[in-house]
Design an enzyme around this catalytic site. Sequence first.
Site, mmCIF file in Angstrom:
data_model
loop_
_atom_site.group_PDB
_atom_site.id
_atom_site.type_symbol
_atom_site.label_atom_id
_atom_site.label_comp_id
_atom_site.label_asym_id
_atom_site.label_seq_id
_atom_site.Cartn_x
_atom_site.Cartn_y
_atom_site.Cartn_z
ATOM 1 N N ARG A 139 -7.110 -8.694 -9.917
ATOM 2 C CA ARG A 139 -7.756 -9.857 -10.023
ATOM 3 C C ARG A 139 -9.027 -9.743 -10.800
ATOM 4 N NH1 ARG A 139 -8.949 -8.133 -4.134
ATOM 5 N NH2 ARG A 139 -11.027 -6.966 -4.145
ATOM 6 N N LYS A 153 0.983 -1.269 0.031
ATOM 7 C CA LYS A 153 -0.233 0.028 0.095
ATOM 8 C C LYS A 153 0.435 0.983 -0.225
ATOM 9 C CE LYS A 153 -3.218 -2.437 -0.769
ATOM 10 N NZ LYS A 153 -3.503 -2.885 -2.411
ATOM 11 N N GLU A 185 -5.121 13.729 7.366
ATOM 12 C CA GLU A 185 -5.364 13.674 6.260
ATOM 13 C C GLU A 185 -7.238 13.789 5.886
ATOM 14 O OE1 GLU A 185 -5.354 9.388 5.722
ATOM 15 O OE2 GLU A 185 -7.996 9.277 5.806
#
Lengths: 505, 505, 166, 166
Positions: A296, A120, A204
Site C-alpha cells: 500500500r 507471513k 533466532e
Amino acid sequence: MSKKYFKKILVANRSEIAVRVMHACRLLGIPTLAIYSTADKNAVHARMADEAVEIGPPPPRESYLAIDKIIKAAKDNGVDAIHPGYGFLAENPAFAEACDKAKITFIGPSADSMRLMGNKVESRIKMADAGVPLIPGMKRAGASLEDFKKTAEEAGYPILIKAAAGGGGKGMRVVQNQKELKESLEAAQREAKNAFNDDTVYLEKYIEDPRHIEFQILGDKHGNVIHLFERECSIQRRHQKIIEETPSVAVTADLREMMGNAAVKAAKACGYYSAGTVEFLLDKSGYYYFLEMNTRIQVEHPVTEMTTGVDLVAEQIKIAAGEKIPDYVKESRQRGHAIECRIYAEDAENNFLPSSGEILYYEEPTGPGIRVDSGVRQGTVVGVEYDPVLAKLIVHAPSRDLAITKMINALKEYKILGIKTSRRFMIDILSHADFKSGKTYTNFIPRNMSGRVVDTVPAMELGAAAISTALIKQSPSTSGGGLKKTTFSPWTAIGSWEIGMRITR
Amino acid sequence: MSKKYFKKILVANRSEIAVRVMHACRLLGIPTLAIYSTADKNAVHARMADEAVEIGPPPPRESYLAIDKIIKAAKDNGVDAIHPGYGFLAENPAFAEACDKAKITFIGPSADSMRLMGNKVESRIKMADAGVPLIPGMKRAGASLEDFKKTAEEAGYPILIKAAAGGGGKGMRVVQNQKELKESLEAAQREAKNAFNDDTVYLEKYIEDPRHIEFQILGDKHGNVIHLFERECSIQRRHQKIIEETPSVAVTADLREMMGNAAVKAAKACGYYSAGTVEFLLDKSGYYYFLEMNTRIQVEHPVTEMTTGVDLVAEQIKIAAGEKIPDYVKESRQRGHAIECRIYAEDAENNFLPSSGEILYYEEPTGPGIRVDSGVRQGTVVGVEYDPVLAKLIVHAPSRDLAITKMINALKEYKILGIKTSRRFMIDILSHADFKSGKTYTNFIPRNMSGRVVDTVPAMELGAAAISTALIKQSPSTSGGGLKKTTFSPWTAIGSWEIGMRITR
Amino acid sequence: MNYEFKYKDEKIEIGVAVIKDGTVVTIGDNLYKVNPLSAGKFLIESNGIKKTVCCVVKDGRAFVDVDAVLLELNLAVQDDSVSGGADAHAGEKDKVFAPMPGKIVKLLVNEGDAVEERQPLVIVEAMKMENQVNSAAKGKVKKINFKAGDQVGTEKPIIELELAEK
Amino acid sequence: MNYEFKYKDEKIEIGVAVIKDGTVVTIGDNLYKVNPLSAGKFLIESNGIKKTVCCVVKDGRAFVDVDAVLLELNLAVQDDSVSGGADAHAGEKDKVFAPMPGKIVKLLVNEGDAVEERQPLVIVEAMKMENQVNSAAKGKVKKINFKAGDQVGTEKPIIELELAEK
C-alpha cells in the site's frame, strides 16, 4: 493539457490520507468521490471531494470496511477507479477482487501480490527463494540441544530463544555464546512451561539495537520495478512508528544499493506493481533482514516525496491507468533530508491514552520546506472510533541537523488545542543527544524516554497569566488606567470568548 | 548541532520578505530582531521575530529607509548582522557602508559591487568588456544617415529608432529593412522635435516578442561564483513581474549552459558575492542580451528554491559569515517545475488600482508542493504606504502542465476577503492557450489580456445565495421546517456575524 | 484583581494589573507582561524572554499550549479584596498609587493644582511601558510624595488629593 | 423570505426557504441548495455542480469570493410580502404547501386525522434533500391533494386543514 487517466476516483478512506489522495487526483484533473460515515459528515475529506456520499454508521465494519456499500457507491456515481489509502481495505485482496469484478480499477497492486505478501510464512519462503536475506533461525521449534547448537552457530551469536506460545517476554532469553546455551535453553523451557503450560521454544538470531529501514518501491504493469531509496522508521512506541526520516544515517551508498536491489528483488518476486514498501531490520554490523512487504501507500511516504520530488500517489494513479514509470521518476535522486512526525491524538504524559474531544484552536506551522498533511481543522470532533493520526508534519532541509531544528520549531508552532497531542514528546525525542547523533534504534523510546518528565511550571504560569489577561480584558470596566475596579463572573464573561469560527448552521 | 553564524540578525524590512528571512534565521538557530513602523506594530513580521523595535512613523523615509535609526537599533540590541531583504535599503551602497562602519555584517554583496551594477551606463561598459552580450545599437545619438545605416547593418534588422528625450512611444519607429530607414528616421526626428523640441534620436536592435530570462547567481567571499539556473519572468504588467517560473520552456540545455556561463561571467566581473540575479532578454532566435544585474535576493527566488532544493536565504547568511558555497549547492540540479504568482492588493477589474482595507477572511491553500510566503493574516490592515505584494504563492510539480493545474487550484483555494487581489486575473493568464503552450513574451498581457471580461453573474448569484442563507440562519425563529416566517433587520443581525478572530485587545 | 487557578492539585495565585496594551501579571516573585495578540494568542514577556502562549477556554476548562507543553487549568477563586498594587487601594480616591512598582517618568500636576476627575496626574514606567495614572475624583493636589526619576512602590501614594465636596 | 441585493447597478432578487442543514435559494430560474460549512464558507449546489463560496459581511458590505472572482454586494430590500414558494402562503395556516418544488416522499397523516400544531404532516424531497413539513396550527386534515411519489409545486396546497377554534 495532461492526459485524463480516470473519469472519477472514489477515495475509500477518511482523514489525512483521503485528503492526500484527493490532492493527487486534483493535480491530475480527476474528479473525486468521498465516502463518509455519519460521524464524518463534516470531516475535511468529505468536504474536499467534488462529491461525497454517506456510506453508513461510524463503526468501520458498517462504513469504511463495507465492501458492498463502497462498490455500490462507485457504480451509482460513475466511478471508474478506487484508491484505498492505507489501513481499512488497502491490503484486502477481496476488495481488490470486488473492484475487478465491478470493472473498477483498484489503485494498488494485484490481489495476488497482496495475498502473497499478507501471508507471513509464505512470503518468507518466497523471499528466501528470491535470495532476500531473512533473520536466521529455526523454521520451526527445535527438538534437541544439538538442533539449537547447530542453528545458533549458523545464525551466529548472540541468539534469542523464544517461547512458541510466547508473548510478554516470558520464556525469552538472549544467549551471548555457546557456553550459555544449554543453561539458558533449559531456563527458557521452564519459564515457558510455567507461563504457557507449553515448553516449546525456538531460536533466532538476536539483533542488538536494530534499526527499522524500509525501501519505497514503485512498479508498473509493464514489469518495471524501481526503488526510491530508504526511510528510517526506528522511532517507534509499541511497534507504532512515530518519527520517520530519510536518508538514514546508517545507510551508506553501498548499503543503499544492496538493500535497494534486495527490495526490488522482493517486489519482482511477487509480480508487484503500484507503490509498496519493503521493510528490513538493519543491525549494527550492516546486515539487513527482510521483515515484510507492505502492499500500500505508506503513512510515511511524504519524506520520500520531499527528498525525491516524486508525487507517489499521482504515480500510483498513473500506474493503475496503465502508464509506465516515467523517466524523471526513474532518474530521481535523494536531495536534502526530510523528517515526518505523526501527530497522534494521545496524552504522552498520561500513558499515551487516546485523547478525544473537539479541536478548539487549530493553526498549522508555515514556512519553506514545511508540509502538513492533515485530516482535521478547527471544530473537528476527534472521536475514538478511528485511527488516532490527526495529521503528519513533514519538514525538508539541506541537512539532518537543519531538518531537526526546523521540525522542533514547527512542532512548537503547530497549535492544536482542546485535545492532547504528543508534540512535546516528539520535541523531546528530537532534542535528545542520541537522536541528534543518529543513535536511532527501535528501542530508542524505552531506552531514552521512560524517565521523561515535563516541567509544567512555566506553561502553568504563562497560561494562567494569559487567561487572567483574557478575563480582565473581557470586563468592560477594566480598560484604561490602573485605578479601576469591578466584579464580574469570569467564567460567564469568558463564555463569549470562545475561539473563532462559529459554525452558522 | 549546526554552527552559529551570527549572534543576532536584524531584518531591515517588512512583510513577506522579512518573514522569509526570519525563517532562514530560525533554521540556522540565529535570533532575530524585527524593525517596524508605527503602522506595522501588529504586522506578521514584527510578531514573528524574537525581538522587535519600533523604528519610526509609517513613511519609509522615516522608518524602513532611515539608515541611522536602523544602525542604532542594531547597536542597541546586540545585533551583528543585518539582512536587508529586497527593496528599501537592499541595493543601497551607503547602507552597506554604514553597516561596515558599525562593524555589523551586511548580508549582501559589497558596496562596490552594488554601486557598479547600480550604474546602468558603467555596468554596460563593464559587461561589454567581460564579453557579456548587450543589445546592439548606438552608444550615443547618431549624427548622420550613414551612421544609422552602418549601425543598423551591424545590429541587424529589424531595428528600433528611439528619441533620446523620449518616452511614451513618441519618436519611436520600428524599421524592417534598409529601404525604410531614411523615411522612418526623418519621421522619427520630426515626431521627436514636435513632442520634445529635440530631434535627437538613436538606434538599437528591435527585439520582437522577447522573453525575460534571469539567472540566479550565488557567490562566496572566496571567489567562487555559481549559477542556479534560470527563471522566466516574462509575464509582466507595466514592467512589474507577476508570474515567474522555472525552468523556462525557451531555454534548452545548451542555451542554459551559455547563458549561465554569461551570468557567472557578469557576476565575476564585478567581484560579486552573496545572492544576485543577472537579467537577460531572450529573442526568438535564441540570442540573449544583458539587461541588468540585481544585487539582492529577488522576489521570485522561491521558484529556484523549489526546483533546486537550495535555501537561498540561508546560503546568503552563511556566505556573509564567510562560509564557502557548499558542495550540495554546487551540485544541485533543477527538478520538476515551479511557478510563482505574486498576490498584489489591487483591483484587476478596475485598472489595477491599489486596494486597501482590512483582511476580513484569510485562508491559505494547502497540499503537497504548495508554498505560501505571506506577510499578512486575518485582521491585517493593508495600507497604501508600502509595496502592494501581500504574499507569494508558489507551487512545484513534476511538469509544467501539472504545475499550472496546481497553481490554478491553489489560487482558487486561496481566500483573501475584504480587499481586492488579482487572483482571478492570474487564473485567466494561466488558463490562456498561449500561456499553456509557452508563448510567454513580455507583451503577453497587453496582447492577450486587454479585452479580458470577467463573468460576474455566477459569483453574484452564488454570493447572494450564501449571504441570504447567512441572514436567514441568523434569525432565531427560522430554524427547522419550512413554514416559518419572521421579520428582522438583516444588517443588524449580520453585524454579529463578522468573521472569526476577534482581537481581545 | 486577583485570581487563583488550579492545575491538578497545584494552586497558582495571580495578581493582574491592566496597563496600556495588556496586563502585568505577578505570580509569586515572577512578573509577566502580557500582550493579547489575537483571540487565543498572547505574547508574554518575562525576564527579557518572549513567548507566544496559546489558550482557549471552553465550558470552564482552559486549554494552554506553551512550546507544545499542553495543560488544562481551572479557575478556583477570584478575589477582589486581597490584592497588591493599585487595586488594593481602590476605595481611597484621595490617594493616587502606582498601578505597579516602577519609576516616575513625569508629574503632570503641582501641589495646589485643582484637578478634575479623570485628569492625568502622573506617568509611571514599569517593564518599559509608560502608564498614565488619572485622578479618580475631582479635587485639589494636597501633597506629592515623589519626584520624576524616583522609584515607586505600590504602598505609598504618589499624590494625595483633597477631594471636592460631593 | 425574499431579499434583493445590488451589485453595482444590477439587482438580484432572491427567494430563500429554510430546509434541513441549509436553505434553498431561487434566483430567476436558478435553484441553489446552500449548506453553511463554517463562518464565512458555504457549499452551494446547483445543477449537480458543487462550489465552495466564501463570504464575509462587515459594516453592511458583503465580500464574496467564488473561484477567485471577487465582488461586493449590498442588500437593497428585504421584502416578506412578495414571495414565491411556501413563504407566499405564510398567512394561510389552513393550507400546507411544499417549501419548494419537489416530490412527495411520504404522507404522515390521513384525511380526517386530528393534528397538533408543529405535527409533521408530509415529507417532500427536493434537490436530493428530504424536508419535513409541519402543521402551522391545530386542526383536522380536511383534504389531501397529492399522494407519495407525486411531483408537487408551491402553488397548490398538499394538504388542506380545518383549523380548530381559537
